[in-house]
Write an enzyme that holds these catalytic residues in place. Structure first.
Site, mmCIF file in Angstrom:
data_model
loop_
_atom_site.group_PDB
_atom_site.id
_atom_site.type_symbol
_atom_site.label_atom_id
_atom_site.label_comp_id
_atom_site.label_asym_id
_atom_site.label_seq_id
_atom_site.Cartn_x
_atom_site.Cartn_y
_atom_site.Cartn_z
ATOM 1 N N LYS A 189 0.851 -1.190 0.000
ATOM 2 C CA LYS A 189 0.000 0.000 0.000
ATOM 3 C C LYS A 189 0.884 1.236 0.000
ATOM 4 O O LYS A 189 1.797 1.376 0.819
ATOM 5 C CB LYS A 189 -0.927 0.002 1.215
ATOM 6 N N GLY A 241 -0.724 8.576 -1.289
ATOM 7 C CA GLY A 241 -0.604 9.528 -2.384
ATOM 8 C C GLY A 241 0.666 10.348 -2.325
ATOM 9 O O GLY A 241 1.291 10.635 -3.356
ATOM 10 N N LYS A 296 -3.031 2.253 10.252
ATOM 11 C CA LYS A 296 -2.075 1.307 9.684
ATOM 12 C C LYS A 296 -1.820 0.149 10.641
ATOM 13 O O LYS A 296 -1.754 -1.015 10.235
ATOM 14 C CB LYS A 296 -0.771 2.026 9.337
ATOM 15 N N GLY A 305 -4.791 10.784 -0.969
ATOM 16 C CA GLY A 305 -5.395 11.728 -0.034
ATOM 17 C C GLY A 305 -4.919 13.163 -0.134
ATOM 18 O O GLY A 305 -5.742 14.084 -0.268
ATOM 19 N N ASP A 353 -5.592 1.803 3.277
ATOM 20 C CA ASP A 353 -5.018 0.812 4.202
ATOM 21 C C ASP A 353 -5.969 -0.361 4.375
ATOM 22 O O ASP A 353 -5.562 -1.526 4.336
ATOM 23 C CB ASP A 353 -4.739 1.447 5.568
#
Length: 248
Positions: A8, A11, A214, A42, A159
């Site tokens: 993951k 941005g 996270k 984001g 996430d």
């Protein structure tokens, strides 16, 4: 367990990837690993909504998503963030394919709380066979958007989308890239962290708002059978590995 690694990337991180990142991807690809990158966007979404003078509201870390915000989110993720990442990967001679929920209904989702959050959702079903077919020869780059069974688009926390994908596809490893080397405690990176330790550090405000999603995502993945879940700022670095309680 499959040989799938899910990564993951936020941005912000898309613009800050270094050569080690691409070298590690190349190494994994040559080893026969299937690779899926779930990317966020984001900061870019917030920047554009602010520029257009649209309100930015968050509730428990989730972006309240009305119709205008959803349209911008799709535009940024599929028209800016994903192409930027695909371009970088292709420039490093990596075989890549851009993916989203509309590709044969790859990701199906439901609303989390439509009254409070609008078009914010969670992934409930992954079309594993179709997705694995894409990943047989290519590195997938997937936007965290889902579609309801009636075709409505949903904005999904990246996430949590990556975690659900890791669970449903039985990934061997989930890497959550962030802007710090891992969970910091007394000035050093914790190499391992159990759910019990995470709860204690959260209560002590060592694990703060930005890191909590996270940590919870990584714990959820491990408890669902993912072999490794790592929080790090570099995929070739150990970071903080989330471990099962029984292994402590």
């Amino acid at each position: 367990m499959t040989n799938l690694i899910i990564i993951k990337i936020g941005g912000q991180a898309i613009q800050q990837l270094n050569e080690h990142f691409f070298q590690q991807l190349q190494q994994w690809h040559e080893q026969g690993k299937q690779l899926l990158i779930v990317h966020g966007g984001g900061p870019m979404i917030t920047k554009l909504t602010t520029k257009l003078q649209l309100p930015v509201h968050k509730l428990n870390g989730l972006r309240v998503t009305d119709a205008a915000t959803l349209a911008l989110t799709k535009m940024v993720l599929l028209g800016d963030a994903q192409p930027a990442l695909l371009t970088q990967l292709a420039q490093h001679d990596l075989p890549v394919i851009g993916l989203n929920a509309a590709d044969n209904q790859l990701l199906t989702g439901t609303y989390l709380n439509q009254a409070q959050l609008g078009a914010v959702g969670q992934v409930t079903q992954v079309d594993g066979p179709k997705l694995r077919a894409y990943l047989t020869t290519q590195i997938g780059v997937l936007a965290p958007l889902a579609l309801t069974t009636t075709g409505a688009w949903l904005n999904v926390n990246a996430d949590m989308a990556a975690t659900t994908l890791a669970q449903q596809l039985h990934a061997e490893k989930l890497v959550l890239l962030t802007d710090v080397p891992g969970i910091m405690h007394h000035g050093t990176v914790m190499t391992t962290l159990s759910p019990h330790q995470a709860q204690a550090l959260t209560q002590q405000a060592v694990i703060t708002a930005g890191m909590r999603p996270k940590v919870q995502a990584a714990i959820q993945a491990i408890q669902a059978g993912v072999q490794q879940a790592v929080i790090t700022n570099a995929i070739d670095q150990p970071g903080t590995a989330i471990i099962q309680e029984a292994a402590v």
